[in-house]
Design a protein around this motif. Structure first.
Motif, PDB file in Angstrom:
ATOM      1  N   LEU A  71      -6.717  11.040  13.464  1.00  0.00           N
ATOM      2  CA  LEU A  71      -5.360  10.516  13.594  1.00  0.00           C
ATOM      3  C   LEU A  71      -4.740  10.808  14.965  1.00  0.00           C
ATOM      4  O   LEU A  71      -4.069   9.928  15.530  1.00  0.00           O
ATOM      5  CB  LEU A  71      -4.476  11.077  12.474  1.00  0.00           C
ATOM      6  N   PRO A  72      -4.924  12.019  15.543  1.00  0.00           N
ATOM      7  CA  PRO A  72      -4.331  12.254  16.862  1.00  0.00           C
ATOM      8  C   PRO A  72      -4.782  11.241  17.916  1.00  0.00           C
ATOM      9  O   PRO A  72      -3.961  10.751  18.707  1.00  0.00           O
ATOM     10  CB  PRO A  72      -4.804  13.675  17.208  1.00  0.00           C
ATOM     11  N   PRO A 131      -2.016  17.499   4.410  1.00  0.00           N
ATOM     12  CA  PRO A 131      -1.485  17.716   5.757  1.00  0.00           C
ATOM     13  C   PRO A 131       0.034  17.594   5.802  1.00  0.00           C
ATOM     14  O   PRO A 131       0.642  16.945   4.945  1.00  0.00           O
ATOM     15  CB  PRO A 131      -2.151  16.612   6.583  1.00  0.00           C
ATOM     16  N   SER A 132       0.629  18.237   6.803  1.00  0.00           N
ATOM     17  CA  SER A 132       2.086  18.182   6.937  1.00  0.00           C
ATOM     18  C   SER A 132       2.547  16.781   7.344  1.00  0.00           C
ATOM     19  O   SER A 132       3.648  16.352   7.007  1.00  0.00           O
ATOM     20  CB  SER A 132       2.557  19.207   7.976  1.00  0.00           C
ATOM     21  N   TYR A 157     -11.481   9.912   8.390  1.00  0.00           N
ATOM     22  CA  TYR A 157     -10.808  10.600   9.489  1.00  0.00           C
ATOM     23  C   TYR A 157      -9.951  11.725   8.924  1.00  0.00           C
ATOM     24  O   TYR A 157      -9.744  11.813   7.710  1.00  0.00           O
ATOM     25  CB  TYR A 157      -9.950   9.622  10.304  1.00  0.00           C
ATOM     26  N   ASP A 158      -9.457  12.597   9.799  1.00  0.00           N
ATOM     27  CA  ASP A 158      -8.499  13.605   9.357  1.00  0.00           C
ATOM     28  C   ASP A 158      -7.391  13.771  10.389  1.00  0.00           C
ATOM     29  O   ASP A 158      -7.451  13.211  11.487  1.00  0.00           O
ATOM     30  CB  ASP A 158      -9.193  14.931   9.010  1.00  0.00           C
ATOM     31  N   THR A 159      -6.378  14.528  10.018  1.00  0.00           N
ATOM     32  CA  THR A 159      -5.188  14.647  10.864  1.00  0.00           C
ATOM     33  C   THR A 159      -5.355  15.669  11.981  1.00  0.00           C
ATOM     34  O   THR A 159      -4.505  15.783  12.846  1.00  0.00           O
ATOM     35  CB  THR A 159      -3.960  15.044  10.028  1.00  0.00           C
ATOM     36  N   LYS A 160      -6.484  16.410  11.968  1.00  0.00           N
ATOM     37  CA  LYS A 160      -6.698  17.446  12.983  1.00  0.00           C
ATOM     38  C   LYS A 160      -7.622  16.985  14.102  1.00  0.00           C
ATOM     39  O   LYS A 160      -7.907  17.743  15.021  1.00  0.00           O
ATOM     40  CB  LYS A 160      -7.263  18.708  12.320  1.00  0.00           C
ATOM     41  N   GLY A 161      -8.109  15.777  14.017  1.00  0.00           N
ATOM     42  CA  GLY A 161      -9.078  15.281  14.989  1.00  0.00           C
ATOM     43  C   GLY A 161     -10.454  15.267  14.365  1.00  0.00           C
ATOM     44  O   GLY A 161     -10.940  14.248  13.893  1.00  0.00           O
ATOM     45  N   LEU A 174     -10.559   6.088   5.042  1.00  0.00           N
ATOM     46  CA  LEU A 174     -10.184   7.206   4.172  1.00  0.00           C
ATOM     47  C   LEU A 174      -9.551   8.329   4.983  1.00  0.00           C
ATOM     48  O   LEU A 174     -10.132   8.831   5.943  1.00  0.00           O
ATOM     49  CB  LEU A 174     -11.405   7.732   3.426  1.00  0.00           C
ATOM     50  N   ASP A 175      -8.334   8.705   4.585  1.00  0.00           N
ATOM     51  CA  ASP A 175      -7.601   9.835   5.161  1.00  0.00           C
ATOM     52  C   ASP A 175      -8.038  11.079   4.384  1.00  0.00           C
ATOM     53  O   ASP A 175      -7.640  11.287   3.245  1.00  0.00           O
ATOM     54  CB  ASP A 175      -6.102   9.567   4.988  1.00  0.00           C
ATOM     55  N   THR A 176      -8.910  11.890   4.992  1.00  0.00           N
ATOM     56  CA  THR A 176      -9.547  12.995   4.270  1.00  0.00           C
ATOM     57  C   THR A 176      -8.889  14.325   4.611  1.00  0.00           C
ATOM     58  O   THR A 176      -8.527  14.574   5.762  1.00  0.00           O
ATOM     59  CB  THR A 176     -11.046  13.080   4.620  1.00  0.00           C
ATOM     60  N   PHE A 177      -8.743  15.173   3.620  1.00  0.00           N
ATOM     61  CA  PHE A 177      -8.172  16.499   3.875  1.00  0.00           C
ATOM     62  C   PHE A 177      -8.598  17.492   2.801  1.00  0.00           C
ATOM     63  O   PHE A 177      -8.951  17.122   1.686  1.00  0.00           O
ATOM     64  CB  PHE A 177      -6.640  16.436   3.971  1.00  0.00           C
TER      65      PHE A 177
END
Length: 266
Positions: free
Chosen positions: A113-114, A30-31, A83-87, A23-26
């Motif tokens: 993601l990073p 995210p940009s 996970y998320d796009t900011k770490g 799951l891509d969580t936010f």
């Protein structure tokens, strides 16, 4: 696995598991328009919060949560990696929501993601998708969530330690709160452990370093922040080093700071 986090190497090794769902969580979209290959979109603010509550990002009704999970194809036997796009930022909140809803097989991807990109693993463009409806059911765990009344009661009872994950200047009331209409300061009796102190390069510090910062406690632990999101980062850090009962004050400072009848300190 007891630990609440998994590594990129673990995810890569287990990515073909048919029960695994990523799951891509936010909180806010995210940009980045790419995601880990095969990930599904977990929109905390719009789909996994109570959007009728004037407070931001509050926990949804269990049945609404379950319905949104089923729409993502999530089942009761699913192994979930968030996970998320900011770490590390929004993913601990998603992890906690699943725990509150009684789902045990959930882990946070350390580094998000990073770190996945750093290791050279494949991504894909984020596209609208639909899934076969899952059979996820919620089994609400009320002991993992605290109300302002319970937090107020604990000020005198001192049965649990309240940990505030906000920055030190916000905790001490040395700066204005980012949300309009909130007092500056903190809940009496709380201690301040800014979530940023527990992370390095978007990942949790090693357990030995966390122990030095967190100093293991013998009381139950309660966590607060601005709106209940970064409090979950602190909770997971303590989860890595201790078995104490833990809960989130979901209203956090957004609720406490606007109620002039509640005590506060600077």
């Amino acid at each position: 696995m007891k630990d609440p986090i998994v590594s990129v190497a673990w995810l890569q090794k287990n990515i073909q598991d048919p029960e695994l769902i990523i799951l891509d969580t936010f909180i806010d979209m995210p940009s980045e328009d790419h995601q880990i290959k095969g990930a599904r979109t977990f929109d905390i603010k719009n789909n996994f919060s109570d959007t009728n509550n004037p407070l931001p990002n509050t926990i949804p009704d269990p049945e609404a949560f379950a319905t949104a999970c089923r729409a993502l194809g999530i089942n009761n036997n699913s192994k979930i990696v968030v996970y998320d796009t900011k770490g590390i930022y929004s993913s601990p909140r998603a992890w906690w929501l699943f725990k509150v809803m009684g789902h045990e097989k959930v882990w946070v991807l350390d580094g998000g993601l990073p770190e996945w990109l750093n290791e050279g693993h494949p991504t894909e463009k984020r596209e609208p998708q639909s899934y076969s409806i899952g059979n996820f059911t919620a089994n609400f765990q009320p002991q993992l969530v605290k109300t302002k009344e319970q937090i107020l009661e604990n000020i005198d009872a001192k049965e649990a330690l309240l940990v505030d994950a906000r920055s030190t200047d916000r905790f001490h009331g040395e700066t204005e709160e980012p949300r309009v209409g909130l007092r500056s300061g903190h809940i009496p009796g709380s201690i301040n452990i800014p979530f940023t102190q527990l992370l390095k390069d978007g990942k949790y510090l090693p357990k030995e370093e966390l122990k030095k910062i967190l100093q293991p406690q013998d009381k139950p632990l309660l966590f607060t922040c601005g709106s209940g999101v970064t409090a979950c980062i602190d909770l997971i850090a303590y989860e890595l080093i201790s078995d104490n009962p833990k809960a989130i004050y979901d209203g956090s400072w957004t609720e406490w700071g606007q109620d002039l009848n509640l005590p506060f300190e600077k």
